[in-house]
Motif scaffolding. Structure first.
Motif, PDB file in Angstrom:
ATOM      1  N   ALA A  74       0.847  -1.204   0.000  1.00  0.00           N
ATOM      2  CA  ALA A  74       0.000   0.000   0.000  1.00  0.00           C
ATOM      3  C   ALA A  74       0.882   1.253   0.000  1.00  0.00           C
ATOM      4  CB  ALA A  74      -0.924  -0.012   1.219  1.00  0.00           C
ATOM      5  N   ASP A  75       1.933   1.233   0.819  1.00  0.00           N
ATOM      6  CA  ASP A  75       2.868   2.363   0.843  1.00  0.00           C
ATOM      7  C   ASP A  75       3.511   2.564  -0.528  1.00  0.00           C
ATOM      8  OD1 ASP A  75       2.448   2.987   3.518  1.00  0.00           O
ATOM      9  OD2 ASP A  75       4.122   1.766   4.246  1.00  0.00           O
ATOM     10  N   HIS A  76       3.968   1.471  -1.112  1.00  0.00           N
ATOM     11  CA  HIS A  76       4.657   1.588  -2.401  1.00  0.00           C
ATOM     12  C   HIS A  76       3.727   2.075  -3.498  1.00  0.00           C
ATOM     13  CE1 HIS A  76       8.142  -1.307  -1.163  1.00  0.00           C
ATOM     14  NE2 HIS A  76       7.968  -0.288  -0.363  1.00  0.00           N
ATOM     15  N   ASP A  87      10.817  14.778  -9.087  1.00  0.00           N
ATOM     16  CA  ASP A  87       9.951  15.285  -8.014  1.00  0.00           C
ATOM     17  C   ASP A  87      10.722  15.458  -6.697  1.00  0.00           C
ATOM     18  OD1 ASP A  87       7.627  15.498  -9.455  1.00  0.00           O
ATOM     19  OD2 ASP A  87       6.862  13.515  -8.896  1.00  0.00           O
ATOM     20  N   HIS A  88      10.201  16.361  -5.891  1.00  0.00           N
ATOM     21  CA  HIS A  88      10.714  16.530  -4.527  1.00  0.00           C
ATOM     22  C   HIS A  88       9.694  15.943  -3.549  1.00  0.00           C
ATOM     23  CE1 HIS A  88      11.179  19.138  -0.783  1.00  0.00           C
ATOM     24  NE2 HIS A  88      12.283  18.438  -0.835  1.00  0.00           N
ATOM     25  N   VAL A  89      10.195  15.228  -2.528  1.00  0.00           N
ATOM     26  CA  VAL A  89       9.322  14.563  -1.561  1.00  0.00           C
ATOM     27  C   VAL A  89       9.762  14.956  -0.150  1.00  0.00           C
ATOM     28  CG1 VAL A  89       8.493  12.329  -0.708  1.00  0.00           C
ATOM     29  CG2 VAL A  89       9.066  12.595  -3.126  1.00  0.00           C
ATOM     30  N   VAL A  90       8.782  15.163   0.706  1.00  0.00           N
ATOM     31  CA  VAL A  90       9.077  15.445   2.115  1.00  0.00           C
ATOM     32  C   VAL A  90       8.528  14.302   2.957  1.00  0.00           C
ATOM     33  CG1 VAL A  90       8.670  17.018   4.059  1.00  0.00           C
ATOM     34  CG2 VAL A  90       8.978  17.944   1.748  1.00  0.00           C
ATOM     35  N   THR A  91       9.363  13.799   3.870  1.00  0.00           N
ATOM     36  CA  THR A  91       8.910  12.749   4.782  1.00  0.00           C
ATOM     37  C   THR A  91       9.569  12.962   6.145  1.00  0.00           C
ATOM     38  OG1 THR A  91       8.505  10.354   4.946  1.00  0.00           O
ATOM     39  CG2 THR A  91      10.708  11.021   4.267  1.00  0.00           C
ATOM     40  N   ALA A  98       9.278   0.576   5.050  1.00  0.00           N
ATOM     41  CA  ALA A  98       8.499   0.429   3.808  1.00  0.00           C
ATOM     42  C   ALA A  98       8.406   1.759   3.073  1.00  0.00           C
ATOM     43  CB  ALA A  98       7.097  -0.102   4.119  1.00  0.00           C
ATOM     44  N   VAL A  99       8.383   2.848   3.817  1.00  0.00           N
ATOM     45  CA  VAL A  99       8.342   4.178   3.193  1.00  0.00           C
ATOM     46  C   VAL A  99       9.750   4.735   3.052  1.00  0.00           C
ATOM     47  CG1 VAL A  99       7.644   6.593   3.589  1.00  0.00           C
ATOM     48  CG2 VAL A  99       5.999   4.740   3.947  1.00  0.00           C
ATOM     49  N   LEU A 100      10.493   4.729   4.146  1.00  0.00           N
ATOM     50  CA  LEU A 100      11.783   5.421   4.165  1.00  0.00           C
ATOM     51  C   LEU A 100      12.780   4.791   3.192  1.00  0.00           C
ATOM     52  CD1 LEU A 100      12.816   7.863   5.629  1.00  0.00           C
ATOM     53  CD2 LEU A 100      13.637   6.399   7.478  1.00  0.00           C
ATOM     54  N   ASP A 101      12.883   3.482   3.208  1.00  0.00           N
ATOM     55  CA  ASP A 101      13.868   2.832   2.342  1.00  0.00           C
ATOM     56  C   ASP A 101      13.474   2.941   0.872  1.00  0.00           C
ATOM     57  OD1 ASP A 101      14.905   2.250   4.782  1.00  0.00           O
ATOM     58  OD2 ASP A 101      15.179   0.101   4.441  1.00  0.00           O
ATOM     59  N   LEU A 103      11.795   5.471  -0.455  1.00  0.00           N
ATOM     60  CA  LEU A 103      12.097   6.843  -0.872  1.00  0.00           C
ATOM     61  C   LEU A 103      13.609   7.056  -1.001  1.00  0.00           C
ATOM     62  CD1 LEU A 103       9.478   8.887   1.202  1.00  0.00           C
ATOM     63  CD2 LEU A 103       9.479   8.472  -1.277  1.00  0.00           C
ATOM     64  N   ARG A 104      14.375   6.485  -0.070  1.00  0.00           N
ATOM     65  CA  ARG A 104      15.837   6.635  -0.151  1.00  0.00           C
ATOM     66  C   ARG A 104      16.390   5.980  -1.402  1.00  0.00           C
ATOM     67  NH1 ARG A 104      17.461   5.641   6.222  1.00  0.00           N
ATOM     68  NH2 ARG A 104      16.855   7.722   6.945  1.00  0.00           N
ATOM     69  N   GLU A 105      15.788   4.852  -1.772  1.00  0.00           N
ATOM     70  CA  GLU A 105      16.230   4.167  -2.989  1.00  0.00           C
ATOM     71  C   GLU A 105      15.905   5.008  -4.224  1.00  0.00           C
ATOM     72  OE1 GLU A 105      18.180   1.745  -3.469  1.00  0.00           O
ATOM     73  OE2 GLU A 105      17.843   1.540  -5.629  1.00  0.00           O
ATOM     74  N   LEU A 106      14.718   5.629  -4.213  1.00  0.00           N
ATOM     75  CA  LEU A 106      14.351   6.496  -5.344  1.00  0.00           C
ATOM     76  C   LEU A 106      15.307   7.686  -5.422  1.00  0.00           C
ATOM     77  CD1 LEU A 106      10.439   6.521  -5.073  1.00  0.00           C
ATOM     78  CD2 LEU A 106      11.812   5.516  -6.924  1.00  0.00           C
ATOM     79  N   GLU A 107      15.746   8.164  -4.266  1.00  0.00           N
ATOM     80  CA  GLU A 107      16.691   9.281  -4.267  1.00  0.00           C
ATOM     81  C   GLU A 107      18.064   8.824  -4.750  1.00  0.00           C
ATOM     82  OE1 GLU A 107      18.176  10.919  -0.531  1.00  0.00           O
ATOM     83  OE2 GLU A 107      17.834  12.929  -1.338  1.00  0.00           O
ATOM     84  N   ARG A 108      18.482   7.645  -4.246  1.00  0.00           N
ATOM     85  CA  ARG A 108      19.798   7.126  -4.626  1.00  0.00           C
ATOM     86  C   ARG A 108      19.908   6.912  -6.136  1.00  0.00           C
ATOM     87  NH1 ARG A 108      22.344   3.177  -6.111  1.00  0.00           N
ATOM     88  NH2 ARG A 108      20.451   1.954  -6.416  1.00  0.00           N
TER      89      ARG A 108
END
Ligand SMILES: Cc1ncc(COP(=O)(O)O)c(C=O)c1O
Length: 378
Positions: A74-76, A87-91, A98-101, A103-108
């Protein structure tokens, strides 16, 4: 030996009502909900009913619920269905992996730019800091409803309202809040909200994403027309039925159960403070879900404590179950200012429906003797 289960944030026992309903489906209702014949239509009716029941638990319209394989998916779906290149994302820095990793992977990989907003020592994110991080190119804000390790509730209203006024989509991972707190998406400024059945008495491997009416999301996968094409694949009918029944039962009893469980938790915390005055309850000063105690007992390794308690039939967790086995200290506790030693000395006790008033004194007694036998490291 009487067993005491105190790890309801990792998972909950399946409610008997959910089990009965699922067994009936597995035995007799094998139809594919996409089929037009009677067995198919019967299965479709079961999925539809479950959708109404799950929606009812969070005050949503049934058509706004998309069933998934759990909270992680659901998070993904929420993140991936909104975000695109650049895009820029704020968390927050205390999100579930499930969310943090994700998003970090998308940033990496260079897909997005990510701002992680820290929390205070009470485990609460400052809504002003979160909204202050918004930019013209911010495409999504994701803030969990309640933290899985500490139970600390986040300022969803304030952050959501700020996002709404700027027209920025707002997602909340409510996996640890649904079934513990009354949630009414009709009066909450959220666009997307993640749920997981096994955290509220339903089966594992099924969850859902609430999607505000009219909110446009891209599917991550393509295939059949199930779930409005947002989540193709033949439905997990028995799991969905179990989730629906669990949602109905916990919804009916939410107020009384939350009060009863809060009392068990608070009794334990008060007694513990009397016996171990230097034990620190993380997030104690903040608004918390009623069932969670995160306690740091300085100089006593929580993993060792967990094993001793387990030998006495008591199941708790050290930090988050999802990170058990990982060498890294909890990112949630360190974000709250604990050092890695203090994080390793932190036990999570998560109360739930199977607990009763006999449990706090037994836990306290067993915990005190375990602490004594381990001794304090300096
Ligand atoms: C806050 C939070 N989000 C997401 C998840 C993942 O849910 P699931 O196990 O259904 O994938 C968990 C599970 O621990 C959780 O606590």
């Amino acid at each position: 030996m009487r067993r005491i289960y105190l790890d309801h944030n990792a998972t909950t026992p399946l409610l008997p009502e959910a089990f009965e309903a699922m067994a009936g489906v597995l035995k007799d209702r094998f139809g594919n909900p996409s089929s037009s014949h009677s067995p198919g239509r019967e299965a479709r009716a079961l999925v539809d009913r479950a959708r109404r029941e799950v929606a009812g638990l969070i005050g949503a319209r049934p058509s706004t619920i998309v069933f998934t394989s759990g909270g992680t998916e659901a998070d993904h779906l929420a993140l991936g269905g909104v975000l695109k290149e650049g895009d820029h994302v704020v968390t927050s820095s205390i999100e579930h992996h499930a969310v943090l990793d994700e998003l970090r992977e998308l940033e990496r990989s260079g897909t997005i730019e990510l701002t992680e907003v820290p929390v205070g020592s009470d485990g609460v994110v400052d809504p002003g800091a979160m909204l202050g991080a918004l930019r013209d190119d911010t495409a999504l804000v994701s803030l969990m409803f309640a933290n899985n390790e500490t139970g600390v509730v986040q300022p969803i209203d304030a952050v959501g309202a700020g996002c709404r006024s700027r027209g920025i989509p707002f997602h909340s991972d409510a996996v640890q809040a649904v079934g513990k707190l009354p949630i009414d998406v009709g009066s909450l400024p959220v666009d997307l909200l993640s749920l997981s059945a096994h955290k509220f008495g339903g089966p594992k491997g099924v969850g859902g994403l609430y999607l505000r009416r009219g909110f446009r999301l891209r599917p991550l996968r393509h295939g059949g027309e199930q779930e409005r094409r947002l989540r193709p694949g033949t439905e997990n009918v028995s799991g969905i039925v179990g989730m629906g029944v669990a949602a109905r039962v916990v919804g009916e009893e939410l107020e009384t159960e939350a009060g009863r469980i809060r009392k068990l938790r608070d009794t334990f915390e008060t007694e513990l403070a009397g016996r171990l005055p230097d034990a620190h309850v993380n997030g104690a000063g903040a608004d918390r879900v009623p069932n969670t105690t995160s306690v740091t007992i300085y100089g006593v390794d929580a993993e060792a404590l967990l094993l001793l308690l387990d030998m006495e039939g008591i199941a708790v967790s050290a930090g988050s179950a999802c990170t058990t086995g990982a060498a890294a200290p909890s990112h949630v506790l360190t974000a709250m200012g604990l050092d890695s030693r203090q994080a390793a000395d932190t036990l999570r006790i998560a109360w739930g429906r199977v607990n009763d008033a006999n449990d706090p004194p037994v836990l306290l007694r067993t915990l005190m003797s375990a602490v004594q036998s381990l001794g304090r490291e300096q």
